[in-house]
Design a protein around this motif. Structure first.
Motif, PDB file in Angstrom:
ATOM      1  N   HIS A  79       0.833  -1.208   0.000  1.00 36.10           N
ATOM      2  CA  HIS A  79       0.000   0.000   0.000  1.00 36.10           C
ATOM      3  C   HIS A  79       0.864   1.254   0.000  1.00 36.10           C
ATOM      4  O   HIS A  79       0.587   2.224  -0.691  1.00 36.10           O
ATOM      5  CB  HIS A  79      -0.887   0.037   1.250  1.00 36.10           C
ATOM      6  N   TYR A  80       1.918   1.209   0.760  1.00 36.74           N
ATOM      7  CA  TYR A  80       2.719   2.416   0.898  1.00 36.74           C
ATOM      8  C   TYR A  80       3.613   2.652  -0.327  1.00 36.74           C
ATOM      9  O   TYR A  80       3.631   3.738  -0.902  1.00 36.74           O
ATOM     10  CB  TYR A  80       3.570   2.355   2.163  1.00 36.74           C
ATOM     11  N   PHE A  81       4.335   1.624  -0.723  1.00 41.69           N
ATOM     12  CA  PHE A  81       5.348   1.830  -1.764  1.00 41.69           C
ATOM     13  C   PHE A  81       4.819   1.658  -3.185  1.00 41.69           C
ATOM     14  O   PHE A  81       5.311   2.280  -4.113  1.00 41.69           O
ATOM     15  CB  PHE A  81       6.532   0.878  -1.563  1.00 41.69           C
ATOM     16  N   ILE A  82       3.865   0.785  -3.382  1.00 44.65           N
ATOM     17  CA  ILE A  82       3.417   0.480  -4.745  1.00 44.65           C
ATOM     18  C   ILE A  82       2.111   1.206  -5.064  1.00 44.65           C
ATOM     19  O   ILE A  82       2.017   1.959  -6.018  1.00 44.65           O
ATOM     20  CB  ILE A  82       3.234  -1.044  -4.940  1.00 44.65           C
ATOM     21  N   VAL A  83       1.108   0.959  -4.246  1.00 39.24           N
ATOM     22  CA  VAL A  83      -0.218   1.500  -4.542  1.00 39.24           C
ATOM     23  C   VAL A  83      -0.305   2.990  -4.217  1.00 39.24           C
ATOM     24  O   VAL A  83      -1.054   3.722  -4.849  1.00 39.24           O
ATOM     25  CB  VAL A  83      -1.282   0.719  -3.713  1.00 39.24           C
ATOM     26  N   LYS A  84       0.448   3.419  -3.231  1.00 39.50           N
ATOM     27  CA  LYS A  84       0.363   4.788  -2.715  1.00 39.50           C
ATOM     28  C   LYS A  84      -1.103   5.128  -2.409  1.00 39.50           C
ATOM     29  O   LYS A  84      -1.673   6.093  -2.910  1.00 39.50           O
ATOM     30  CB  LYS A  84       0.986   5.789  -3.681  1.00 39.50           C
ATOM     31  N   ARG A  85      -1.663   4.308  -1.590  1.00 38.83           N
ATOM     32  CA  ARG A  85      -3.094   4.348  -1.324  1.00 38.83           C
ATOM     33  C   ARG A  85      -3.541   5.633  -0.643  1.00 38.83           C
ATOM     34  O   ARG A  85      -2.889   6.105   0.287  1.00 38.83           O
ATOM     35  CB  ARG A  85      -3.447   3.155  -0.437  1.00 38.83           C
ATOM     36  N   GLU A  86      -4.674   6.139  -1.097  1.00 36.37           N
ATOM     37  CA  GLU A  86      -5.281   7.286  -0.427  1.00 36.37           C
ATOM     38  C   GLU A  86      -6.655   6.947   0.134  1.00 36.37           C
ATOM     39  O   GLU A  86      -7.131   7.601   1.046  1.00 36.37           O
ATOM     40  CB  GLU A  86      -5.389   8.467  -1.393  1.00 36.37           C
ATOM     41  N   LYS A  87      -7.297   5.891  -0.432  1.00 42.07           N
ATOM     42  CA  LYS A  87      -8.620   5.510   0.079  1.00 42.07           C
ATOM     43  C   LYS A  87      -8.481   4.869   1.455  1.00 42.07           C
ATOM     44  O   LYS A  87      -7.515   4.134   1.691  1.00 42.07           O
ATOM     45  CB  LYS A  87      -9.247   4.455  -0.850  1.00 42.07           C
ATOM     46  N   PRO A  88      -9.460   5.104   2.342  1.00 41.50           N
ATOM     47  CA  PRO A  88      -9.346   4.501   3.672  1.00 41.50           C
ATOM     48  C   PRO A  88      -9.496   2.980   3.660  1.00 41.50           C
ATOM     49  O   PRO A  88     -10.190   2.425   2.810  1.00 41.50           O
ATOM     50  CB  PRO A  88     -10.499   5.154   4.455  1.00 41.50           C
ATOM     51  N   LEU A  89      -8.812   2.350   4.575  1.00 38.29           N
ATOM     52  CA  LEU A  89      -8.901   0.899   4.750  1.00 38.29           C
ATOM     53  C   LEU A  89      -9.259   0.633   6.202  1.00 38.29           C
ATOM     54  O   LEU A  89      -8.669   1.243   7.108  1.00 38.29           O
ATOM     55  CB  LEU A  89      -7.542   0.254   4.435  1.00 38.29           C
ATOM     56  N   MET A  90     -10.208  -0.259   6.407  1.00 33.93           N
ATOM     57  CA  MET A  90     -10.560  -0.615   7.780  1.00 33.93           C
ATOM     58  C   MET A  90     -10.197  -2.069   8.033  1.00 33.93           C
ATOM     59  O   MET A  90     -10.569  -2.954   7.251  1.00 33.93           O
ATOM     60  CB  MET A  90     -12.046  -0.383   8.006  1.00 33.93           C
ATOM     61  N   ILE A  91      -9.470  -2.308   9.113  1.00 41.57           N
ATOM     62  CA  ILE A  91      -9.093  -3.670   9.493  1.00 41.57           C
ATOM     63  C   ILE A  91      -9.860  -4.021  10.764  1.00 41.57           C
ATOM     64  O   ILE A  91      -9.828  -3.270  11.747  1.00 41.57           O
ATOM     65  CB  ILE A  91      -7.578  -3.792   9.706  1.00 41.57           C
ATOM     66  N   ILE A  92     -10.554  -5.140  10.709  1.00 46.92           N
ATOM     67  CA  ILE A  92     -11.500  -5.507  11.771  1.00 46.92           C
ATOM     68  C   ILE A  92     -11.074  -6.842  12.366  1.00 46.92           C
ATOM     69  O   ILE A  92     -10.787  -7.790  11.625  1.00 46.92           O
ATOM     70  CB  ILE A  92     -12.919  -5.622  11.158  1.00 46.92           C
ATOM     71  N   GLY A  93     -11.030  -6.914  13.682  1.00 46.29           N
ATOM     72  CA  GLY A  93     -10.627  -8.169  14.296  1.00 46.29           C
ATOM     73  C   GLY A  93     -10.780  -8.148  15.800  1.00 46.29           C
ATOM     74  O   GLY A  93     -11.361  -7.221  16.366  1.00 46.29           O
ATOM     75  N   PRO A  94     -10.215  -9.157  16.469  1.00 43.44           N
ATOM     76  CA  PRO A  94     -10.372  -9.254  17.921  1.00 43.44           C
ATOM     77  C   PRO A  94      -9.572  -8.173  18.651  1.00 43.44           C
ATOM     78  O   PRO A  94      -8.717  -7.495  18.065  1.00 43.44           O
ATOM     79  CB  PRO A  94      -9.800 -10.639  18.262  1.00 43.44           C
TER      80      PRO A  94
END
Ligand SMILES: [Zn+2]
Length: 256
Positions: A79-94
């Motif tokens: 995400h950081y180096f290749i995609v250069k993501r700007e859209k939010p991502l939510m990670i859900i877990g315990p």
């Protein structure tokens, strides 16, 4: 006018248990936007299947065994180096998800996490079992499964007028029955054919679950051992209903 069915696509990026028995570790993607489990093999399979990482909005992690969440550092790196993501991502877990993910990233790629924090809009949601959550167009709840000492969640997702259940790793327990009872599609683990691990399911458990659910409800098996043709046939030709042992890179589309 009757409501038109809305297709739902499940793509299995892997279908194996922790021993990688000729299969990649179990992980699946719903409609390209909801990922269940971030395994060490998830990222290469996403690439191979042409599924863009930046389209994934949610990652559900059932528990903290390596074959379920050790893929997160690679996903962050990409995400950081290749995609250069700007859209939010939510990670859900315990509970403990954020701290453990940070520990894992620090071990895997030291000194990268500070840079992610500046550029990569990621949120962690540590869920309370039994509570229902609605966010960014999906509604779900988590139930506490039976997987020994490690906290493990099963998820029930209300999505496109359907209910999709995924049990993560678990042995037979009342919460599993509750999770599956109103599912329109269910993805469940079958770690072995006939071993009796107390905190996993075997073929006998699966057939019993299959018998109890409506015969047309698709039941997809993942977290599988190696299965020969005879074993696969015994599952798919069971007398109780639709039972689909997933394979790596398998795509299912349901118009329910
Ligand atoms: Zn596990």
């Amino acid at each position: 006018m009757p409501k038109k069915p809305t297709p739902i696509e499940l793509l299995f990026l892997g279908s194996g248990n922790a021993f990688a028995p000729g299969r990649a570790y179990g992980s699946f993607l719903v409609d390209g936007r909801i990922l269940f489990e971030a395994t060490p093999t998830t990222l290469p399979f996403l690439r191979e299947m042409g599924k863009p990482l930046e389209e994934i909005q949610f990652i559900f992690i059932s528990h903290f065994h390596g074959d379920h969440f050790f893929g997160l550092p690679f996903i962050f790196l990409d995400h950081y180096f290749i995609v250069k993501r700007e859209k939010p991502l939510m990670i859900i877990g315990p509970k403990g998800l954020k701290k453990l993910t940070h520990t894992l990233i620090d071990l895997a790629f030291p000194d990268t996490r500070k840079r992610y924090a500046r550029n990569f809009p990621v949120e962690f949601l540590e869920v309370s079992p039994g509570k229902e959550y609605t966010l960014r167009g999906i509604t779900f709840k988590a139930l506490k499964m039976s997987h020994g000492k490690i906290p493990s969640l099963g998820f029930s997702l209300a999505y496109k007028h359907k209910r999709l259940a995924y049990c993560g790793d678990t042995g037979p327990c009342p919460a599993l029955t509750e999770l599956l009872h109103d599912a329109n599609i269910a993805v469940i683990e079958m770690t072995s054919i006939d071993d009796h691990y107390p905190y996993h399911l075997n073929q006998k458990n699966i057939l019993e679950i299959r018998r109890q659910l409506p015969s047309k409800t698709p039941l997809i098996l993942t977290h599988l051992p190696d299965l020969n043709r005879r074993q696969t046939k015994a599952l798919t030709q069971n007398p109780y209903g639709v039972l689909l042992p997933a394979r790596d890179k398998q795509r299912y589309q349901f118009d329910l």
